[in-house]
Design an enzyme around this catalytic site. Structure first.
Site, PDB file in Angstrom:
ATOM      1  N   TYR A  42       2.055   1.676  10.583  1.00 58.44           N
ATOM      2  CA  TYR A  42       1.072   0.783   9.989  1.00 58.44           C
ATOM      3  C   TYR A  42       1.390  -0.659  10.345  1.00 58.44           C
ATOM      4  O   TYR A  42       2.475  -0.978  10.822  1.00 58.44           O
ATOM      5  CB  TYR A  42       1.025   0.953   8.463  1.00 58.44           C
ATOM      6  N   ARG A  61       3.894  -5.796  17.569  1.00 61.42           N
ATOM      7  CA  ARG A  61       4.826  -4.940  16.810  1.00 61.42           C
ATOM      8  C   ARG A  61       4.232  -3.559  16.594  1.00 61.42           C
ATOM      9  O   ARG A  61       4.944  -2.552  16.645  1.00 61.42           O
ATOM     10  CB  ARG A  61       5.172  -5.599  15.475  1.00 61.42           C
ATOM     11  N   ARG A 111       0.575  22.609  10.496  1.00 60.87           N
ATOM     12  CA  ARG A 111       1.818  22.071   9.956  1.00 60.87           C
ATOM     13  C   ARG A 111       3.012  22.699  10.680  1.00 60.87           C
ATOM     14  O   ARG A 111       3.381  23.841  10.452  1.00 60.87           O
ATOM     15  CB  ARG A 111       1.936  22.318   8.448  1.00 60.87           C
ATOM     16  N   HIS A 113       6.796  21.032  12.670  1.00 66.71           N
ATOM     17  CA  HIS A 113       7.548  19.799  12.871  1.00 66.71           C
ATOM     18  C   HIS A 113       7.395  19.197  14.268  1.00 66.71           C
ATOM     19  O   HIS A 113       7.262  17.975  14.394  1.00 66.71           O
ATOM     20  CB  HIS A 113       9.040  20.020  12.551  1.00 66.71           C
ATOM     21  N   LYS A 159       7.924   0.349  12.030  1.00 65.21           N
ATOM     22  CA  LYS A 159       7.103   0.095  10.840  1.00 65.21           C
ATOM     23  C   LYS A 159       6.362   1.382  10.476  1.00 65.21           C
ATOM     24  O   LYS A 159       5.143   1.510  10.646  1.00 65.21           O
ATOM     25  CB  LYS A 159       6.145  -1.070  11.075  1.00 65.21           C
ATOM     26  N   GLU A 191      17.934  -6.190   4.528  1.00 67.42           N
ATOM     27  CA  GLU A 191      16.699  -6.875   4.151  1.00 67.42           C
ATOM     28  C   GLU A 191      16.342  -6.564   2.708  1.00 67.42           C
ATOM     29  O   GLU A 191      17.094  -5.892   1.995  1.00 67.42           O
ATOM     30  CB  GLU A 191      15.562  -6.482   5.093  1.00 67.42           C
ATOM     31  N   LEU A 215      13.680  -4.246   9.930  1.00 67.35           N
ATOM     32  CA  LEU A 215      12.354  -4.424  10.496  1.00 67.35           C
ATOM     33  C   LEU A 215      12.188  -5.888  10.888  1.00 67.35           C
ATOM     34  O   LEU A 215      12.336  -6.774  10.036  1.00 67.35           O
ATOM     35  CB  LEU A 215      11.268  -4.039   9.491  1.00 67.35           C
TER      36      LEU A 215
END
Length: 297
Positions: A42, A61, A111, A113, A159, A191, A215
């Site tokens: 995101y 980014r 579903r 992996h 992110k 952070e 990040l």
């Protein structure tokens, strides 16, 4: 009657997989890998009076994060930039303060992996939401924080929508009655829960290096520019817990909180327990850059 979503007024227009539609009508499959695995990326672009702020850096980014998890870009860069403006044009917030949220997942598949073979079409969702700039009281009084161990995974430079570690860190701050956490991994600063942390010693601004444990907030580059303009030294290097505790000033930065002072850590004052002169200079420089967007109207 559409579902009422807490904190959202009305039924704003959002974008989902090629369509602009009301938020109440935007749905994805329960087999979307973002829902099942947190397999997605995101980005958040702050917008001041209809003008995206440092959008290039935010989209850079986004592309870096997508590449790191081998997820194809959902559309060409120019179209993604246009999508931001198209959403703003459809929003009641187009002339106000807002943020454009974008999320890309690996899409809908059985579903399992491993990545789907062959690859499926990524899911792209985007919306405009309001944000409120920090109040004058917060700017002048400062924030409080607690220190916590950094228990997140080892790819914090991505992110990712997998934010459970950040959620638990923020909840620790809420339960302690403070504004934020400052995280440490093996005694070294990383952070906050959703922000970068800055340490000031002898007029020099320090932050942890850009690596997989942090990040790289867009304000990394922006604060470097502001420090250069203000004649302040700017250094990226490992920072120990002791250096944080003994700091002359502490600050945090994020897209929506901009730059703010942290004046108490673990119920102890940082230096004199009030915002310091370096913060004051950077705060003013930050405001000047933001207000320049409005003057260009």
């Amino acid at each position: 009657m559409h579902e009422v979503i807490q904190g959202v007024q009305g039924d704003p227009t959002v974008y989902l997989n090629g369509q602009f539609l009301p938020l109440s009508k935007a749905t994805v499959s329960v087999l979307d890998r973002g829902f099942i695995f947190g397999d997605g990326i995101y980005e958040v672009v702050p917008v001041y009076w209809g003008r995206p702020f440092r959008m290039k850096e935010h989209l850079d980014r986004l592309e870096r994060s997508l590449a790191k998890i081998e997820l194809q870009q959902p559309m060409p860069r120019a179209q993604l930039e246009q999508l931001v403006f198209d959403l703003l044009e459809r929003s009641d917030l187009r002339d106000d303060l807002s943020m454009v949220y974008m999320q890309v997942t690996r899409g809908v598949a059985k579903r399992d992996h491993p990545f789907p073979v062959p690859a499926v079409k990524p899911t792209l969702f985007a919306m405009v939401a309001p944000f409120v700039r920090p109040t004058e009281a917060v700017r002048t009084q400062g924030l409080s924080a607690i220190s916590v161990p950094d228990e997140r995974w080892l790819h914090c430079d991505i992110k990712s929508v997998s934010l459970l570690g950040n959620v638990l860190a923020k909840q620790a701050a809420i339960r302690a009655g403070v504004d934020e956490v400052i995280q440490f991994r093996d005694g070294w600063l990383t952070e906050g829960s959703s922000c970068n942390i800055w340490v000031v010693h002898d007029g020099c601004v320090y932050a942890p290096p850009k690596n997989n444990l942090v990040l790289e907030g867009i304000r990394y580059g922006f604060l470097e520019e502001l420090c250069a303009a203000q004649g302040l030294s700017y250094v990226l290097e490992p920072i120990s817990r002791e250096q944080v505790v003994m700091a002359d000033e502490l600050m945090l930065t994020s897209a929506t909180r901009e730059v703010l002072p942290i004046v108490r850590l673990d119920d102890q004052p940082i230096a004199q327990g009030r915002p310091g002169p370096v913060y004051t200079r950077l705060r003013q420089a930050y405001d000047d850059r933001v207000l320049a967007l409005r003057r260009n109207d």
